[in-house]
Design a protein around this motif. Sequence first.
Motif, short mmCIF file in Angstrom:
data_model
loop_
_atom_site.label_atom_id
_atom_site.label_comp_id
_atom_site.label_asym_id
_atom_site.label_seq_id
_atom_site.Cartn_x
_atom_site.Cartn_y
_atom_site.Cartn_z
N ALA A 503 0.83 -1.21 0.00
CA ALA A 503 0.00 0.00 0.00
C ALA A 503 0.86 1.26 0.00
N GLN A 504 2.08 1.14 0.56
CA GLN A 504 2.96 2.31 0.62
C GLN A 504 3.96 2.36 -0.52
N ALA A 505 4.01 1.26 -1.31
CA ALA A 505 5.11 1.14 -2.27
C ALA A 505 5.10 2.22 -3.34
N GLY A 506 3.95 2.89 -3.54
CA GLY A 506 3.90 3.91 -4.57
C GLY A 506 4.10 5.31 -4.03
N LEU A 526 0.24 4.90 -7.57
CA LEU A 526 1.16 6.02 -7.46
C LEU A 526 0.69 6.98 -6.38
N GLY A 527 1.62 7.37 -5.51
CA GLY A 527 1.27 8.23 -4.39
C GLY A 527 0.83 7.42 -3.18
N GLY A 528 0.68 6.11 -3.36
CA GLY A 528 0.27 5.25 -2.25
C GLY A 528 -1.21 4.92 -2.36
N ASN A 529 -1.58 3.81 -1.77
CA ASN A 529 -2.97 3.37 -1.84
C ASN A 529 -3.73 3.95 -0.64
N LYS A 530 -4.41 5.06 -0.91
CA LYS A 530 -5.05 5.81 0.17
C LYS A 530 -6.08 4.94 0.90
N SER A 630 -4.56 14.42 3.89
CA SER A 630 -4.24 15.74 3.32
C SER A 630 -3.13 15.68 2.28
N SER A 631 -2.21 14.71 2.42
CA SER A 631 -1.06 14.77 1.52
C SER A 631 -1.18 13.86 0.32
N HIS A 632 -2.23 13.04 0.29
CA HIS A 632 -2.25 12.03 -0.77
C HIS A 632 -2.13 12.64 -2.16
N TRP A 635 1.35 13.81 -2.77
CA TRP A 635 2.24 12.67 -3.02
C TRP A 635 2.09 12.17 -4.45
N ARG A 636 0.85 12.04 -4.88
CA ARG A 636 0.61 11.50 -6.21
C ARG A 636 1.24 12.41 -7.27
N GLU A 637 1.04 13.72 -7.08
CA GLU A 637 1.62 14.65 -8.05
C GLU A 637 3.13 14.55 -8.08
N HIS A 638 3.71 14.47 -6.89
CA HIS A 638 5.16 14.35 -6.77
C HIS A 638 5.64 13.14 -7.60
N VAL A 639 4.98 12.01 -7.39
CA VAL A 639 5.41 10.79 -8.06
C VAL A 639 5.21 10.89 -9.58
N LEU A 640 4.09 11.49 -9.99
CA LEU A 640 3.85 11.65 -11.42
C LEU A 640 4.95 12.51 -12.05
N ASN A 641 5.38 13.53 -11.30
CA ASN A 641 6.40 14.44 -11.82
C ASN A 641 7.77 13.79 -11.98
#
Length: 952
Positions: A503-506, A526-530, A630-632, A635-641
Amino acid sequence: MKLTQFFNNKNINKYKNLILQIREIENKFYNNIEPNLIAVKLKEIKESSKSEKEKILHAIALANKASQHTLRMSYYDVQLMGALALVDGCVAEMKTGEGKTLTCSAAVAANYALGFQTHVATANEYLAKRDQETLEPLYSFLGISSNFCVSGMEKHEKKESYKSDVVYSTAQELGFDFLRDNLVYSLDMKMQPLNLYKVKAIIDEADFILIDEARTPLIISGEAPIKNLDMYLKIREIALKLEKMDRAPEENPLYIQVMPKGDFWVDEKHKTTYISESGYEKIEALSNEIHISSLENTENSVKKNISSLYQNHNLWILHEIQNALKAQYCYIKDKDYIVHDGEILIVDQNTGRISKGRSWSNGLHQAIEAKENVKINPETVTLGSISIQNYFRNYLKISGMSGTVMHSSEEFSEIYQTTTIQIPTNRPLIRKNHNDKIYLSLQAKYNAIITDVIERHKKGQPILIGTTSVSESEQISQLLSQQQIKHHVLNAKNHLLEAQIIAQAGQPYSVTVSTSMAGRGTDIILGGNKEALLSILSSQQERITERKAFFQMIIDQIQSEMLENDHVDESELVENQDDHIDPNELEELIHQLYEPQFITELLNRGNKFTLHFLNIIDRSIEKQRAIVESSHTKWREHVLNVGGLYVLGSSRNESRRIDDQLRGRSGRQGDPGESCFYLSIEDPWVNVFGKNPIFNRMAKTLPPNEVISSPLVNKAFEKAQSAIESFHFGVRKDTFQYDSISDEGRRTFLKLRNLFLTDNETIKEMFIGSLKDFLMPISESNFYLYIEELNVLHKEFNTHRDMTSELLSYDIEKIKELINNYYSTMDFHKKEYDSQSVSIIENFVVTIFESEKDENFWSELNNECLRLLDKKWTDHLVFLDDARNDVGFSAMIQKNPLYEFKKICFDSFSSLISEFRQNIIENFYYLKNRPEESPEEDFVIKEPQIIEEYST
Ligand code: ADP
Ligand code: MG
């Protein structure tokens, strides 16, 4: 165009057309349907006289409605395409993250409308439960009953589960339940439906189950005659005194053989060893030194010398020595097995997980126990076995889905007669697959891997490192720790936290090292499995609330006067770097709160401390929940970037398919992603399968740390990998072919067994039939003999010379009457074959037995025969086990081992049946004549005790 491609296109076009029709039906008939009418409508469709096709289309349209209502999801077109392929009995390739779980529900609804139950086999029990629980609302909305079946459930619970319209389980559990069902003594003890050919099977991660797991058959076993456990240690002593050859002797018989010096050689590829002539001599001598013959079993303690190892009664010594050698040289600790709490635990080579409760058969496990110096457990004997392939052939239709099946389409069609079909992805795949990076030495490879990881980790790119063994995972983990890179390891030793780690691997900065991703079935988002993270936090919250109440209760009770200590530093507990949360530590802490020792320690620190401690955990959970919420998105944007998930293979796997499984974790649903494999010519698998002269040349000429980029080298690796692929295909085909030969016998045996269970008349029919057979050998040619015999019988009724006469003595008066009748009606001196009078005698004898009215008697006979049949079956299996080993040698004398095995198998099974028929009559006679005082319990039949299940 290849044939498979042709079929693919044809099917896909056909499905596209059907999808239009499904959408149309949904719009036209069900757009405004009352939610509570959906189930009613589906039932109506099921019971209507509509065509099969109509039923399928309507059922899927209704399922879509139900899915929208319950799960807020609508089937994608590609999911409908997958579902139609499943209904058709195909194996569908659908990539990771395409939503195979949901796809399955549409196929189940269609099967239901057609009047079929469905068994869904998932890759592991966690997934069986998860998938059933996820889809349960949808199914109940449709009026389809659903349930799961996993190990550890009670028999009656499983039996209930199996009654459902759809059952989720694993292939292994299904297969084992089938084997267990074949040991019961009454019909209502069976768990599965009696006839699986009225059930359809859907297999998730089909390649993993039907290919990787199908390499070894499923076996259940019970206790074997006890052997002397010291024997394994003594045998090991002998084995260790043997000298290993540094290479195998030349295989080609045209070469003049120069035998290398030594007592045995090792075939790493087949995990076996061969003993040379000098080896045999040494074993003989060493065996006599320690009086080995006295060690065979606990009863035999005579100390006598053995003259030759080749004598039948000494063959076991060689067998055990072989085991000891294999244990020493072919089975490697922390790769093939781990030692845990004084027990040998097998590592499943496909999943990298521990195979719970499994052990190697035929004494190998004991040899490994002796090697590792742990307690040696007694051996067992096979009670039943079946290969995964043949188990699934019991079903009306099998179908499957997985991200990687097209590489194996040949195998699917050859062994399972299923067509493979490639379903397009919902969104285009944009993952970047980098070229392999090849190095000379392992050292150089690992250095490069770590450098790569450091670079990407700096940016916060999540990284998944796939390894091929537990030890490699550990090695990489160590290197990462040296660089202070925080990471999680998923392997056989650590599967408690699996769901959580995945669940955290992304998440940004996440580094995950995993042995094998095959069959893990959980998706890296990506960004983790919320959702998953929040649900884990909820479960933690529940447990901490419960623990707080628990500790409060204890504290109230003991009124502790211990020293109060209230200095607690919150930062000790919650680590919060880069906003990257790690609930694992929390999970471990909460886990500890249930351990007696920890509880005592905690309480010893004082009440105030304890309560404070619990509060801190409680608050950390809250805090983490807030962070996830709040950060999901951030996080997702960060990983996409930073390019999405980076998958790094630390070595090639044994097939391209497994490589693709790993790669496929990245780039799901149109996400960005990257993948790259790192290879070295020192990788262990290269040595076993693909020693290529080009590698040696390179080793001499190239600088050690450089990346090698040469098409020649790539080719060499490809060649090595495809050598492994075809080797394993061969092994699976072998398992399948041998099992299919015994499968014919198994089917007859089970049919017979089920007849005994279901139909009380069977035993009477069998009995009369066997009786007639015994009287039948009367033909024209032996008529005179027969008349002679009757003559003798007439004179001497007490003769118990053979079966017939024993039978005839059953009721002397009747027989007398019969024969007298014969004499009065026939001209005895006619001395000619006269079938009419012969059949009069036969019928007469048969009538005497048939008139046995006591139903208890017949059911007792029935049970007795069932037990007998099982015993014969077990003997047959043991015999076949040995035969299977023996026919290996046929190849050496230019005979086809498969053919030889078929012959042996057929002979053994035929004599099983004919002996059994004879035994029925013996049993009849025995029960009829047993002494009155014989206690009832003698005839209470107990199911044999299963003590082990394994598939290795
Ligand atoms: P797979 O088994 O193919 O790798 P899963 O069945 O685990 O994929 O599904 C991956 C994710 O996609 C899940 O979170 C699931 O809820 C989501 N999903 C599947 N189908 C749909 C759909 N039709 N609409 C929205 N989300 C979906
Ligand atoms: Mg899945």
